[in-house]
Design an enzyme around this catalytic site. Sequence first.
Site, PDB file in Angstrom:
ATOM      1  CG  HIS A 260      -5.696  -2.526   0.101  1.00  0.00           C
ATOM      2  ND1 HIS A 260      -5.012  -2.068  -1.008  1.00  0.00           N
ATOM      3  CD2 HIS A 260      -5.145  -1.885   1.158  1.00  0.00           C
ATOM      4  CE1 HIS A 260      -4.101  -1.192  -0.632  1.00  0.00           C
ATOM      5  NE2 HIS A 260      -4.145  -1.056   0.679  1.00  0.00           N
TER       6      HIS A 260
ATOM      7  CB  SER B  17      -0.966  -0.040   1.189  1.00  0.00           C
ATOM      8  OG  SER B  17      -1.983   0.911   1.058  1.00  0.00           O
TER       9      SER B  17
END
Length: 434
Positions: free
Chosen positions: A410, A205
């Site tokens: 994610h 990320s």
Amino acid sequence: MVYTSVIFHMVTMILLYLSSTGYSLTPIVEDIFLEKPGGDVLQINEFTKKSVLRELPILDGNVIKTNVPADAKLDFNGLAAKYGHPCEEHYVESEDGYVTKLFHLPGDRKRPVLMMHGLFDSADTFIIRGNRSMAISLANAGYDVWLGNMRGNKHSRRHVTLNPDKDPEFWNFSYHEMALYDLPATIDYILGHTGQTRIYGIGHSQGNNIFIAMTAMLPQYNKKIRVFISLAPAVHIENIKLPTKILVLLSPLINYLFEGIGNEEILPDGAILQRLLQKVCPLGLPGYVLCVQLILFQLAGYNTAELEQEFFPIVLGHSPSGTSRKNLIHLAQSGKYKRFAYYDAGAEENIRLYGRKEPPLYDLSVVTMKVAIFAGNNDKLVVLKDTARLRDELTNVVEYRVLEPRKWNHLDFVWGRNANKFLFPYIFKLLQKY
């Protein structure tokens, strides 16, 4: 990457749910925070037991037994030792005086790997899965594993002169400073310690943002990285899905509100909200449904196969870990303004800082390190269209792969129960090749 919205939305939903049962907010505060010594039990009153908790199997007499695994209470050192790799702690001082902590799982010094976490996270994210975690898997394979902590998180609240609890100036940073000062200092420290000239890099990320921004601003560091493994890069987030997209669009207002109340540190470790979630979310299936299925999955992507009920209390024992207001807003600006650029401080301040009304872009044309990008079909925060844009902008992408599981989201890159099956083989293949 865990956003502020996750926490606020989660708590709101929990309180609304309990209120709908006739449960008042005064008892919840009393019951949540009134603990008996020596165990994970909460005192409750008769009203709560009769009106809210009568169906829960975890109710025993006058207490609620919360199912909190031991790994939720162990710190990074404790987890490393438990899973066979006692670690070292190192401290790196950056040019601008910030001191960040490095965890080190010693291995073959010829194969150093540096791992960097995402927003509101810490090095803990790479080890909380125990034997299935990325850190332990790499250490078991003999790699020299280093895990960084971004300035301002729970492990890196230090400065040579500034006090994070007293000096607001401590929090005047975003991932730009992490890329310009912290990451280069960390890489040089590892190279000096190992005697090598290059490292392997892994980012999740926002951890990708600092690697890519660093090599754009300091091109000489391209040569110090063998290959960079990019997991769900948050470099471009213009196509981020609802409901987080709303917060991205409202980021200027959010920034204004935070500034107005003087809130420079966002979601620190041990905050009241974290303590509340640590008590509510482990309450069996109801807690899992409220905290994970109805909230977290709506933001990151729905996947119960990878983030199961039994594991989530461990996550809450280690995150969120805190960051600065400016860092949160800088990341949101990438989505709102659709560009990977320096921090936008407003036209007048931009002229003073950059000599122009708009902040300059990070020049991706000079990022020449080898990059392997991994994306998830079900990632609602960093969607495929945005990762494909990054792939096309970088000059040396050696692999671009959308992971096979259709629901891969994610969070699965670092917390996924089967990451060792669906992700790690590709990582090991890249490390062996380069």
